[in-house]
Design a protein around this motif. Sequence first.
Motif, short mmCIF file in Angstrom:
data_model
loop_
_atom_site.label_atom_id
_atom_site.label_comp_id
_atom_site.label_asym_id
_atom_site.label_seq_id
_atom_site.Cartn_x
_atom_site.Cartn_y
_atom_site.Cartn_z
N SER A 74 0.76 -1.36 -0.04
CA SER A 74 0.09 -0.09 0.09
C SER A 74 0.91 1.38 -0.04
CB SER A 74 -0.91 -0.06 1.18
OG SER A 74 -0.11 -0.11 2.38
N ASN A 75 2.04 1.09 0.20
CA ASN A 75 2.93 2.27 0.12
C ASN A 75 4.43 2.11 -0.52
OD1 ASN A 75 4.92 1.71 2.34
ND2 ASN A 75 2.90 1.40 3.44
N PHE A 76 5.19 3.08 -0.76
CA PHE A 76 6.34 3.04 -1.35
C PHE A 76 7.41 2.14 -0.73
CE2 PHE A 76 10.73 4.54 -1.97
CZ PHE A 76 11.03 3.83 -3.27
N GLU A 77 7.41 2.36 0.67
CA GLU A 77 8.49 1.59 1.33
C GLU A 77 8.31 0.02 1.71
OE1 GLU A 77 12.11 1.11 3.13
OE2 GLU A 77 11.21 2.99 2.49
N ASP A 78 6.88 -0.04 1.73
CA ASP A 78 6.55 -1.69 1.78
C ASP A 78 6.73 -2.42 0.39
OD1 ASP A 78 5.65 -1.79 4.34
OD2 ASP A 78 3.63 -1.68 3.85
N GLY A 79 6.62 -1.59 -0.77
CA GLY A 79 6.92 -2.00 -2.00
C GLY A 79 8.43 -2.31 -2.43
N LYS A 80 9.22 -1.42 -1.72
CA LYS A 80 10.45 -1.44 -2.07
C LYS A 80 10.92 -2.75 -1.12
CE LYS A 80 15.10 0.75 -0.65
NZ LYS A 80 15.48 2.09 -0.06
N GLN A 81 10.73 -2.96 -0.05
CA GLN A 81 11.23 -4.02 0.96
C GLN A 81 10.55 -5.50 0.58
OE1 GLN A 81 13.13 -3.83 3.59
NE2 GLN A 81 13.38 -1.68 3.03
N PHE A 82 9.49 -5.38 -0.35
CA PHE A 82 8.83 -6.55 -0.86
C PHE A 82 9.97 -7.05 -1.93
CE2 PHE A 82 6.49 -8.59 -4.43
CZ PHE A 82 5.88 -9.62 -3.69
N PHE A 83 10.29 -6.16 -2.71
CA PHE A 83 11.29 -6.55 -3.94
C PHE A 83 12.54 -6.64 -3.66
CE2 PHE A 83 7.38 -4.67 -6.15
CZ PHE A 83 7.06 -5.84 -6.94
N LEU A 84 12.95 -5.80 -2.33
CA LEU A 84 14.36 -6.21 -1.94
C LEU A 84 14.29 -7.88 -1.38
CD1 LEU A 84 15.42 -3.02 0.40
CD2 LEU A 84 16.73 -4.20 -1.73
N GLY A 85 13.46 -8.38 -1.40
CA GLY A 85 13.53 -9.70 -0.63
C GLY A 85 14.23 -10.65 -1.77
N PHE A 86 13.87 -10.83 -2.84
CA PHE A 86 14.59 -11.43 -4.16
C PHE A 86 16.09 -10.94 -4.31
CE2 PHE A 86 10.96 -13.89 -5.32
CZ PHE A 86 11.41 -15.16 -5.59
N ALA A 87 16.15 -9.58 -4.00
CA ALA A 87 17.38 -8.68 -4.25
C ALA A 87 18.48 -9.31 -3.30
CB ALA A 87 17.36 -7.27 -4.25
N ASN A 88 17.98 -9.59 -2.18
CA ASN A 88 18.76 -9.87 -1.01
C ASN A 88 19.23 -11.44 -1.18
OD1 ASN A 88 18.62 -7.47 0.20
ND2 ASN A 88 17.09 -8.17 1.75
N VAL A 89 18.32 -12.04 -1.84
CA VAL A 89 18.63 -13.77 -2.02
C VAL A 89 19.77 -13.62 -3.08
CG1 VAL A 89 17.75 -15.70 -3.10
CG2 VAL A 89 16.55 -14.63 -1.53
N ILE A 90 19.35 -12.93 -4.34
CA ILE A 90 20.42 -12.98 -5.72
C ILE A 90 21.61 -12.42 -5.01
CG2 ILE A 90 21.07 -12.04 -7.66
CD1 ILE A 90 17.96 -12.04 -8.16
N ASN A 91 21.66 -11.44 -4.08
CA ASN A 91 23.10 -11.19 -3.49
C ASN A 91 23.63 -12.08 -2.80
OD1 ASN A 91 23.85 -8.58 -4.84
ND2 ASN A 91 22.13 -7.55 -3.75
#
Length: 251
Positions: A74-91
């Motif tokens: 529902s907001n930008f910060e939640d959206g960023k954190q959601f997509f950071l999930g896969f970013a963190n796994v790939i890293n």
Amino acid sequence: MSNGSLYTNIQNNIATIEFGHPASNSFPRELLSRLTASLNELSSNHDVHVIILKSEGEKAFCAGASFDELVAISNFEDGKQFFLGFANVINAMRNCSKLIIGRIQGKAVGGGVGLAAACDYCFATEQASVKLSEFTIGIGPFVIEPAVRRKIGLAALSELTLNATNWQNAYWAKEKGLYSRVFDTIKEMDVEVEILANKLSNYNPEALKEMKKALWKGTENWTVLLEEKAEISGKLVLSDFTKKALQKFKK
């Protein structure tokens, strides 16, 4: 099981990570966090020389990120954190000091394709078709794009991304470099996964570690890059187009 499951087993210097979720082995944020932590722990475990990454069951390998959590943003910060999930796994996969073998028994969508691309060597079955469907809901595969491009190249990435409703079969994925070998059955694949893992586990672990570094040379900026990509997706997921598309899919 609402947050899925993740188990790690270590035997004969081989660590096997198995993840699962009732919704086609998709990833809620908590499960992505657990996978990241597991990879980071194994990276510094001297008893582990090689890692096998697999998912539960005989159907889908991974349907990407959790649809229910995507809809709830529902907001930008939640959206960023959601997509950071896969970013963190790939890293975590990129920075892991151990070589990672992917066992892809079934279809991979979105983030599932990203996971396969971030493995150092992938075995797959004929059922392991791939699709990047993000455009259909108004976002794009931005977080996983660097990993997928690194493995299959720009032309194949374009084909996979722009044909967002089309599946590409396992042999297409092998031809493009995502998979190293494709098998008729899971049983045949598992035999070969075990053979390679056992071979690697008996090689000089320092040589394996140096080879891992060599394979990922030139990706040192990904910690920042993937966060920037997560911000792009975090903004797009809040667009009217995406909200309408997600409601349509939900129905």
